[in-house]
Design a protein around this motif. Structure first.
Motif, PDB file in Angstrom:
ATOM      1  N   ARG A 149     -16.717  14.903   9.508  1.00 49.84           N
ATOM      2  CA  ARG A 149     -17.017  14.951   8.072  1.00 49.84           C
ATOM      3  C   ARG A 149     -18.484  15.186   7.769  1.00 49.84           C
ATOM      4  NH1 ARG A 149     -13.072  10.527   8.665  1.00 49.84           N
ATOM      5  NH2 ARG A 149     -11.047  11.466   8.182  1.00 49.84           N
ATOM      6  N   THR A 150     -19.368  14.963   8.755  1.00 50.80           N
ATOM      7  CA  THR A 150     -20.802  15.195   8.534  1.00 50.80           C
ATOM      8  C   THR A 150     -21.367  16.270   9.454  1.00 50.80           C
ATOM      9  OG1 THR A 150     -21.407  13.456  10.104  1.00 50.80           O
ATOM     10  CG2 THR A 150     -21.132  12.813   7.792  1.00 50.80           C
ATOM     11  N   ASN A 151     -20.583  16.695  10.458  1.00 52.81           N
ATOM     12  CA  ASN A 151     -21.038  17.655  11.470  1.00 52.81           C
ATOM     13  C   ASN A 151     -22.250  17.140  12.245  1.00 52.81           C
ATOM     14  OD1 ASN A 151     -19.039  19.541  11.282  1.00 52.81           O
ATOM     15  ND2 ASN A 151     -20.203  21.016  10.077  1.00 52.81           N
ATOM     16  N   ASP A 152     -22.292  15.810  12.446  1.00 53.03           N
ATOM     17  CA  ASP A 152     -23.300  15.214  13.319  1.00 53.03           C
ATOM     18  C   ASP A 152     -22.780  15.225  14.751  1.00 53.03           C
ATOM     19  OD1 ASP A 152     -25.445  14.499  11.577  1.00 53.03           O
ATOM     20  OD2 ASP A 152     -24.200  12.886  10.763  1.00 53.03           O
ATOM     21  N   LEU A 153     -23.565  15.787  15.652  1.00 55.96           N
ATOM     22  CA  LEU A 153     -23.212  15.833  17.067  1.00 55.96           C
ATOM     23  C   LEU A 153     -24.120  14.871  17.822  1.00 55.96           C
ATOM     24  CD1 LEU A 153     -21.408  17.255  19.198  1.00 55.96           C
ATOM     25  CD2 LEU A 153     -23.282  18.896  19.516  1.00 55.96           C
ATOM     26  N   THR A 154     -23.522  13.845  18.452  1.00 54.17           N
ATOM     27  CA  THR A 154     -24.261  12.873  19.250  1.00 54.17           C
ATOM     28  C   THR A 154     -24.126  13.249  20.722  1.00 54.17           C
ATOM     29  OG1 THR A 154     -23.845  11.114  17.633  1.00 54.17           O
ATOM     30  CG2 THR A 154     -24.517  10.437  19.841  1.00 54.17           C
ATOM     31  N   LEU A 155     -25.258  13.385  21.402  1.00 58.96           N
ATOM     32  CA  LEU A 155     -25.286  13.779  22.810  1.00 58.96           C
ATOM     33  C   LEU A 155     -25.825  12.611  23.625  1.00 58.96           C
ATOM     34  CD1 LEU A 155     -26.883  17.246  22.095  1.00 58.96           C
ATOM     35  CD2 LEU A 155     -24.522  16.896  22.801  1.00 58.96           C
TER      36      LEU A 155
END
Length: 382
Positions: A149-155
């Protein structure tokens, strides 16, 4: 959730003595979709063939294709070899060649071997070999999580960014950047990563041309700027050059490094300092934009600006140039001096064709025989 299962093919034979578990149902197609409370589409999943195990509430779907929606519009297309839909969509496990294709923006392709999807929370966790690729770069990590829903990608784990030129081989990137865990928003391009940070640029044979080290990292991948936080150390191994700086920005599209804060650099026996700098990696030049100071054994130079080409070993000083030599207290003033790096990193300056004013003070301990007094030191200008 709305589920549509069509085209019953059949079911497995129960067997004469088996009554403990019902056989799975096999269907020609599977269609699942979910809408949010406001009525906008949240996600959908289609498969050409599915097997449903009633007792376990488990669907096995072949070659599934899913769409993720953001603000009611498709944002990602998701594909894999196999999907397991658990508890009527509470969790979906995708396995095989997992591909998440961004449908807008940078058109990023995210890949992996195993993905756990929690549709209710909008979370997609890639557990095996996650990597994201566009036309000229690739970013990989130990584990990646996408918030739909936010297009946050956590690596998570060790994060590595690789880049190459458009006409180059993607399997042989010329630039790499390693960091700790990172947060990346795919819409805005904002990137924040924990340190330590290590960046390297190599030639075709794999030899390191320049290396950058620093603390945490922040930047914007859409703009192409990545800022490494102080203290920052830049090394040029072939020239034995080392640059120490404060917060430093690397533009990976233009292949430039710049800092708006004071810095120092060593070149064997010579030391270079200034108020700010800009390095063009493709042209192998460092431009000391303000308050340039060069010190080496027996000499000190100050100028408004200095330019050093570490490949040709040429040095240029411009604007209010003053060169002080300890020998005879010689002071040379000019609007422009040219130099070249010689042995042990020492720089020899000349002013070909330019106007130069020099002042030299000669000292003598011998007495003047006619006056009985020692000679007085006097300046000589030419």
């Amino acid at each position: 959730m709305l589920a549509v299962i069509t085209g019953l093919i059949g079911c497995a034979d129960e067997g004469s003595g088996s009554t403990s578990e019902a056989p799975p149902f096999v269907f020609r197609s599977l269609k699942l979709n979910q809408k949010k409370p406001d009525g906008l589409m949240d996600w959908s999943l289609n498969s050409p063939e599915a097997r449903y195990e009633l007792s376990r509430q488990l669907v096995r779907a072949r070659d599934p294709i899913a769409l993720l929606y953001k603000d009611g519009k498709p944002s990602f297309r998701v594909q894999s070899d196999l999907a397991l839909v658990v508890n009527d969509g509470e969790q979906i496990l995708l396995e095989g060649d997992v591909r998440l294709q961004q449908l807008n923006g940078a058109k990023l392709l995210i890949q992996g071997d195993r993905l756990r999807w929690q549709p209710e929370q909008g979370l997609l966790l890639i557990e095996q070999r996650p990597r994201a690729t566009d036309g000229t770069s690739r970013i990989g990590a130990s584990e990646a999580q996408l918030q739909q829903r936010t297009n946050d990608l956590t690596l998570n784990g060790v994060v590595e960014l690789e880049r190459w030129n458009e006409d180059a081989d993607a399997s042989n990137p010329d630039t790499t950047l390693r960091t700790g865990p990172a947060q990346w928003n795919l819409d805005t391009g904002l990137l924040n990563a924990q340190g330590p940070v290590l960046g390297q640029r190599r030639d075709e044979e794999g030899t390191v041309l320049e290396q950058l080290q620093g603390q945490n990292l922040r930047g914007n991948t859409i703009q192409g700027d990545i800022t490494v936080q102080a203290p920052v150390n830049v090394q040029i191994p072939r020239e034995k050059g080392v640059l120490r700086a404060q917060d430093t920005t690397w533009n990976f599209r233009e292949q430039t490094i710049r800092s708006e804060q004071p810095f120092e650099a060593d070149l064997d026996e010579a030391q270079i300092a200034g108020g700010r700098f800009r390095a063009d990696l493709n042209d192998t030049t460092v431009d000391v934009i303000s308050d340039c100071r060069i010190e080496q054994p027996g000499e000190k130079l100050t100028a408004d600006r200095c330019l050093w080409n570490w490949q040709s070993e040429e040095v240029l000083a411009e604007g209010n140039v003053q060169l002080l030599r300890e020998a005879n207290d010689q002071i040379t003033r000019a609007s422009r001096l040219e130099g070249r790096v010689g042995e042990e990193g020492l720089i020899t300056f000349t002013a070909p064709g330019g106007k130069v004013e020099s002042q030299v003070r000669f000292r003598s301990d011998e007495q003047d025989p006619s006056s009985g007094r020692r000679n007085q030191s006097a300046p000589v200008e030419f």
